[in-house]
Design an enzyme around this catalytic site. Sequence first.
Site, PDB file in Angstrom:
ATOM      1  N   TYR A 121      34.642-109.981 -16.599  1.00  0.00           N
ATOM      2  CA  TYR A 121      34.189-110.991 -15.634  1.00  0.00           C
ATOM      3  C   TYR A 121      34.486-112.432 -16.089  1.00  0.00           C
ATOM      4  O   TYR A 121      33.827-113.358 -15.633  1.00  0.00           O
ATOM      5  CB  TYR A 121      32.688-110.815 -15.374  1.00  0.00           C
ATOM      6  CG  TYR A 121      32.375-109.694 -14.400  1.00  0.00           C
ATOM      7  CD1 TYR A 121      32.940-109.664 -13.114  1.00  0.00           C
ATOM      8  CD2 TYR A 121      31.499-108.666 -14.741  1.00  0.00           C
ATOM      9  CE1 TYR A 121      32.652-108.636 -12.218  1.00  0.00           C
ATOM     10  CE2 TYR A 121      31.203-107.633 -13.845  1.00  0.00           C
ATOM     11  CZ  TYR A 121      31.786-107.634 -12.582  1.00  0.00           C
ATOM     12  OH  TYR A 121      31.493-106.622 -11.694  1.00  0.00           O
ATOM     13  N   ASN A 147      25.132-104.638  -6.111  1.00  0.00           N
ATOM     14  CA  ASN A 147      26.058-104.159  -5.071  1.00  0.00           C
ATOM     15  C   ASN A 147      26.868-102.919  -5.470  1.00  0.00           C
ATOM     16  O   ASN A 147      27.908-102.633  -4.894  1.00  0.00           O
ATOM     17  CB  ASN A 147      26.944-105.304  -4.559  1.00  0.00           C
ATOM     18  CG  ASN A 147      27.841-105.875  -5.617  1.00  0.00           C
ATOM     19  OD1 ASN A 147      27.826-105.426  -6.769  1.00  0.00           O
ATOM     20  ND2 ASN A 147      28.643-106.864  -5.257  1.00  0.00           N
ATOM     21  N   HIS A 161      32.382-101.933  -8.273  1.00  0.00           N
ATOM     22  CA  HIS A 161      33.416-102.940  -8.510  1.00  0.00           C
ATOM     23  C   HIS A 161      34.756-102.401  -8.028  1.00  0.00           C
ATOM     24  O   HIS A 161      35.042-101.211  -8.176  1.00  0.00           O
ATOM     25  CB  HIS A 161      33.544-103.272 -10.009  1.00  0.00           C
ATOM     26  CG  HIS A 161      34.777-104.072 -10.308  1.00  0.00           C
ATOM     27  ND1 HIS A 161      34.833-105.435 -10.139  1.00  0.00           N
ATOM     28  CD2 HIS A 161      36.029-103.690 -10.692  1.00  0.00           C
ATOM     29  CE1 HIS A 161      36.064-105.859 -10.433  1.00  0.00           C
ATOM     30  NE2 HIS A 161      36.805-104.826 -10.773  1.00  0.00           N
ATOM     31  N   LYS A 220      28.802 -99.227 -10.693  1.00  0.00           N
ATOM     32  CA  LYS A 220      27.984-100.067 -11.575  1.00  0.00           C
ATOM     33  C   LYS A 220      26.679 -99.338 -11.941  1.00  0.00           C
ATOM     34  O   LYS A 220      26.318 -98.330 -11.303  1.00  0.00           O
ATOM     35  CB  LYS A 220      27.689-101.388 -10.859  1.00  0.00           C
ATOM     36  CG  LYS A 220      28.950-102.230 -10.599  1.00  0.00           C
ATOM     37  CD  LYS A 220      28.591-103.493  -9.824  1.00  0.00           C
ATOM     38  CE  LYS A 220      29.806-104.391  -9.648  1.00  0.00           C
ATOM     39  NZ  LYS A 220      29.454-105.646  -8.926  1.00  0.00           N
ATOM     40  N   GLU A 248      42.692-105.192 -15.420  1.00  0.00           N
ATOM     41  CA  GLU A 248      41.451-104.434 -15.610  1.00  0.00           C
ATOM     42  C   GLU A 248      41.727-103.021 -16.127  1.00  0.00           C
ATOM     43  O   GLU A 248      41.016-102.521 -17.000  1.00  0.00           O
ATOM     44  CB  GLU A 248      40.675-104.399 -14.291  1.00  0.00           C
ATOM     45  CG  GLU A 248      40.104-105.763 -13.919  1.00  0.00           C
ATOM     46  CD  GLU A 248      39.585-105.876 -12.491  1.00  0.00           C
ATOM     47  OE1 GLU A 248      39.144-106.968 -12.119  1.00  0.00           O
ATOM     48  OE2 GLU A 248      39.625-104.881 -11.740  1.00  0.00           O
TER      49      GLU A 248
HETATM   50  P1  IDP Z   1      33.495-108.731  -6.058  1.00  0.00           P
HETATM   51  O1  IDP Z   1      32.726-107.769  -6.942  1.00  0.00           O
HETATM   52  O2  IDP Z   1      33.326-108.395  -4.593  1.00  0.00           O
HETATM   53  O3  IDP Z   1      34.931-108.870  -6.465  1.00  0.00           O
HETATM   54  P2  IDP Z   1      33.032-111.339  -7.288  1.00  0.00           P
HETATM   55  O4  IDP Z   1      32.970-112.628  -6.582  1.00  0.00           O
HETATM   56  O5  IDP Z   1      34.233-111.048  -8.135  1.00  0.00           O
HETATM   57  O6  IDP Z   1      32.817-110.177  -6.205  1.00  0.00           O
HETATM   58  O7  IDP Z   1      31.724-111.223  -8.178  1.00  0.00           O
HETATM   59  C1  IDP Z   1      31.603-110.215  -9.130  1.00  0.00           C
HETATM   60  C2  IDP Z   1      30.213-109.645  -9.084  1.00  0.00           C
HETATM   61  O8  IDP Z   1      29.281-110.662  -9.450  1.00  0.00           O
HETATM   62  C3  IDP Z   1      29.714-109.178  -7.715  1.00  0.00           C
HETATM   63  O9  IDP Z   1      30.190-107.899  -7.369  1.00  0.00           O
HETATM   64  C4  IDP Z   1      28.216-109.201  -7.928  1.00  0.00           C
HETATM   65  O10 IDP Z   1      27.803-108.062  -8.699  1.00  0.00           O
HETATM   66  C5  IDP Z   1      28.052-110.429  -8.799  1.00  0.00           C
HETATM   67  N1  IDP Z   1      27.722-111.606  -7.983  1.00  0.00           N
HETATM   68  C6  IDP Z   1      28.546-112.320  -7.186  1.00  0.00           C
HETATM   69  N2  IDP Z   1      27.893-113.331  -6.588  1.00  0.00           N
HETATM   70  C7  IDP Z   1      26.609-113.239  -7.018  1.00  0.00           C
HETATM   71  C8  IDP Z   1      25.434-114.001  -6.762  1.00  0.00           C
HETATM   72  O11 IDP Z   1      25.428-114.971  -6.000  1.00  0.00           O
HETATM   73  N3  IDP Z   1      24.296-113.609  -7.402  1.00  0.00           N
HETATM   74  C9  IDP Z   1      24.256-112.545  -8.247  1.00  0.00           C
HETATM   75  N4  IDP Z   1      25.335-111.814  -8.526  1.00  0.00           N
HETATM   76  C10 IDP Z   1      26.497-112.145  -7.917  1.00  0.00           C
HETATM   77 MG    MG Z   2      35.804-109.702  -8.142  1.00  0.00          MG
END
Ligand code: IDP
Ligand code: MG
Length: 151
Positions: free
Chosen positions: A51, A114, A117, A11, A128
Amino acid sequence: MTDERTFIAVKPDGVLRGLMGEIIKRFEQKGFKLVAMKFMLAPDSLLKEHYIDLKDKPFYAGLCKYMGSAPVCAMVWEGLSAVKTGRVMLGETNPADSKPGTIRGDLCIQVGRNIIHGSDSVESANKEISLWFKPEELVSWKLAALEHIYE
Ligand code: IDP
Ligand code: MG
Protein backbone atom coordinates in the site's frame (compact mmCIF):
# COMPACT_ATOMS: atom_id res chain seq x y z
CA MET A 1 -4.36 -11.80 -24.66
CA THR A 2 -6.17 -14.35 -22.51
CA ASP A 3 -3.11 -14.50 -20.25
CA GLU A 4 -3.49 -11.15 -18.44
CA ARG A 5 -3.02 -11.59 -14.70
CA THR A 6 -4.41 -9.75 -11.70
CA PHE A 7 -3.64 -9.93 -8.00
CA ILE A 8 -6.72 -10.54 -5.85
CA ALA A 9 -6.71 -10.89 -2.07
CA VAL A 10 -9.50 -11.70 0.35
CA LYS A 11 -8.77 -9.33 3.23
CA PRO A 12 -8.89 -10.35 6.92
CA ASP A 13 -12.52 -9.26 7.33
CA GLY A 14 -13.51 -11.43 4.37
CA VAL A 15 -11.61 -14.40 5.81
CA LEU A 16 -13.05 -13.91 9.32
CA ARG A 17 -16.57 -13.64 7.88
CA GLY A 18 -16.17 -16.91 5.97
CA LEU A 19 -16.40 -15.29 2.52
CA MET A 20 -13.35 -16.88 0.87
CA GLY A 21 -15.37 -19.58 -0.85
CA GLU A 22 -17.95 -17.12 -2.20
CA ILE A 23 -15.23 -14.86 -3.61
CA ILE A 24 -13.19 -17.69 -5.13
CA LYS A 25 -16.41 -19.08 -6.62
CA ARG A 26 -17.15 -15.85 -8.45
CA PHE A 27 -13.75 -15.72 -10.16
CA GLU A 28 -13.80 -19.45 -10.91
CA GLN A 29 -17.34 -19.41 -12.34
CA LYS A 30 -16.58 -16.31 -14.42
CA GLY A 31 -14.04 -18.37 -16.34
CA PHE A 32 -10.81 -16.98 -14.98
CA LYS A 33 -7.94 -19.36 -14.28
CA LEU A 34 -6.35 -19.58 -10.83
CA VAL A 35 -2.59 -19.31 -11.17
CA ALA A 36 -1.52 -19.00 -7.53
CA MET A 37 -3.06 -18.99 -4.07
CA LYS A 38 -1.59 -18.47 -0.63
CA PHE A 39 -3.32 -18.38 2.77
CA MET A 40 -1.09 -16.36 5.04
CA LEU A 41 -0.65 -13.88 7.83
CA ALA A 42 0.93 -11.05 5.85
CA PRO A 43 3.97 -9.45 7.48
CA ASP A 44 3.78 -5.71 8.16
CA SER A 45 6.72 -4.99 5.80
CA LEU A 46 4.84 -6.63 2.90
CA LEU A 47 1.62 -4.73 3.65
CA LYS A 48 3.42 -1.39 3.95
CA GLU A 49 5.03 -2.00 0.55
CA HIS A 50 1.77 -3.23 -0.98
CA TYR A 51 0.00 0.00 0.00
CA ILE A 52 3.04 2.31 -0.42
CA ASP A 53 1.15 4.63 -2.82
CA LEU A 54 -1.25 5.43 0.05
CA LYS A 55 1.49 6.17 2.61
CA ASP A 56 0.43 9.81 3.02
CA LYS A 57 -3.25 9.01 3.58
CA PRO A 58 -4.57 9.37 7.14
CA PHE A 59 -5.87 5.77 7.05
CA TYR A 60 -2.54 4.18 5.92
CA ALA A 61 -1.40 2.96 9.37
CA GLY A 62 -4.85 1.63 10.26
CA LEU A 63 -5.15 -0.03 6.86
CA CYS A 64 -1.84 -1.89 7.27
CA LYS A 65 -2.79 -2.91 10.82
CA TYR A 66 -6.18 -4.26 9.69
CA MET A 67 -4.59 -6.13 6.79
CA GLY A 68 -2.22 -7.86 9.22
CA SER A 69 -4.82 -8.56 11.91
CA ALA A 70 -5.83 -12.00 10.57
CA PRO A 71 -4.95 -14.15 7.54
CA VAL A 72 -5.48 -13.07 3.95
CA CYS A 73 -6.08 -15.29 0.92
CA ALA A 74 -3.73 -13.98 -1.77
CA MET A 75 -4.41 -15.10 -5.34
CA VAL A 76 -3.42 -14.59 -8.94
CA TRP A 77 -6.22 -14.97 -11.52
CA GLU A 78 -5.66 -15.03 -15.27
CA GLY A 79 -7.82 -14.32 -18.30
CA LEU A 80 -8.89 -11.77 -20.91
CA SER A 81 -8.87 -8.27 -19.31
CA ALA A 82 -8.49 -9.90 -15.89
CA VAL A 83 -7.45 -6.62 -14.26
CA LYS A 84 -10.32 -4.46 -15.56
CA THR A 85 -12.97 -7.15 -15.28
CA GLY A 86 -11.67 -8.06 -11.83
CA ARG A 87 -12.22 -4.47 -10.70
CA VAL A 88 -15.75 -4.51 -12.14
CA MET A 89 -16.46 -7.71 -10.21
CA LEU A 90 -15.14 -6.09 -7.00
CA GLY A 91 -17.24 -2.93 -7.29
CA GLU A 92 -16.20 0.51 -6.06
CA THR A 93 -13.69 1.09 -3.25
CA ASN A 94 -16.56 2.30 -1.05
CA PRO A 95 -19.16 -0.48 -0.80
CA ALA A 96 -21.85 2.21 -0.47
CA ASP A 97 -21.11 3.18 -4.09
CA SER A 98 -20.90 -0.43 -5.32
CA LYS A 99 -23.73 -1.86 -7.37
CA PRO A 100 -25.58 -4.98 -6.26
CA GLY A 101 -24.09 -7.94 -8.08
CA THR A 102 -20.54 -6.84 -7.31
CA ILE A 103 -18.58 -8.45 -4.49
CA ARG A 104 -18.41 -5.28 -2.40
CA GLY A 105 -21.96 -4.30 -3.37
CA ASP A 106 -23.31 -7.63 -2.17
CA LEU A 107 -21.13 -8.53 0.78
CA CYS A 108 -19.92 -5.50 2.74
CA ILE A 109 -20.89 -2.04 3.96
CA GLN A 110 -17.95 0.18 4.98
CA VAL A 111 -14.87 1.35 3.03
CA GLY A 112 -12.50 0.40 5.87
CA ARG A 113 -13.84 -3.18 5.83
CA ASN A 114 -14.33 -3.80 2.12
CA ILE A 115 -13.23 -7.48 2.21
CA ILE A 116 -11.24 -7.72 -1.03
CA HIS A 117 -8.30 -6.24 -2.89
CA GLY A 118 -7.87 -6.22 -6.67
CA SER A 119 -5.13 -4.67 -8.80
CA ASP A 120 -6.11 -1.40 -10.49
CA SER A 121 -3.87 -1.64 -13.59
CA VAL A 122 -1.76 -4.19 -15.43
CA GLU A 123 1.33 -2.38 -14.16
CA SER A 124 0.29 -2.59 -10.51
CA ALA A 125 -0.86 -6.19 -11.02
CA ASN A 126 2.64 -7.17 -12.16
CA LYS A 127 4.18 -5.29 -9.24
CA GLU A 128 1.81 -6.88 -6.72
CA ILE A 129 2.19 -10.40 -8.12
CA SER A 130 5.97 -10.22 -7.81
CA LEU A 131 5.67 -8.73 -4.32
CA TRP A 132 3.40 -11.50 -3.00
CA PHE A 133 4.60 -14.53 -4.98
CA LYS A 134 7.88 -16.10 -6.03
CA PRO A 135 8.00 -16.98 -9.75
CA GLU A 136 7.95 -20.71 -8.93
CA GLU A 137 4.69 -20.27 -6.99
CA LEU A 138 2.85 -19.31 -10.20
CA VAL A 139 1.42 -22.59 -11.48
CA SER A 140 1.45 -23.44 -15.16
CA TRP A 141 -1.58 -25.58 -16.13
CA LYS A 142 -4.29 -25.82 -18.77
CA LEU A 143 -7.87 -24.98 -17.87
CA ALA A 144 -9.84 -27.69 -19.71
CA ALA A 145 -12.79 -25.36 -20.36
CA LEU A 146 -10.62 -22.70 -22.04
CA GLU A 147 -11.88 -23.44 -25.57
CA HIS A 148 -15.46 -23.00 -24.34
CA ILE A 149 -14.76 -19.74 -22.53
CA TYR A 150 -13.07 -18.03 -25.50
CA GLU A 151 -14.02 -18.23 -29.19
P1 IDP B 1 -9.08 -0.07 -3.86
O1 IDP B 1 -8.88 -1.15 -2.81
O2 IDP B 1 -10.49 -0.07 -4.39
O3 IDP B 1 -8.04 -0.13 -4.94
P2 IDP B 1 -7.64 2.23 -2.78
O4 IDP B 1 -7.99 3.64 -3.00
O5 IDP B 1 -6.43 1.68 -3.47
O6 IDP B 1 -8.94 1.35 -3.13
O7 IDP B 1 -7.50 2.01 -1.22
C1 IDP B 1 -6.96 0.83 -0.71
C2 IDP B 1 -7.75 0.38 0.48
O8 IDP B 1 -7.63 1.36 1.52
C3 IDP B 1 -9.27 0.26 0.28
O9 IDP B 1 -9.64 -0.94 -0.35
C4 IDP B 1 -9.76 0.34 1.71
O10 IDP B 1 -9.54 -0.91 2.38
C5 IDP B 1 -8.81 1.36 2.30
N1 IDP B 1 -9.40 2.71 2.27
C6 IDP B 1 -9.55 3.52 1.20
N2 IDP B 1 -10.13 4.68 1.54
C7 IDP B 1 -10.37 4.58 2.88
C8 IDP B 1 -10.95 5.46 3.83
O11 IDP B 1 -11.39 6.57 3.53
N3 IDP B 1 -11.00 5.02 5.12
C9 IDP B 1 -10.53 3.80 5.50
N4 IDP B 1 -9.96 2.95 4.64
C10 IDP B 1 -9.89 3.33 3.34
MG1 MG C 1 -6.01 0.26 -4.92
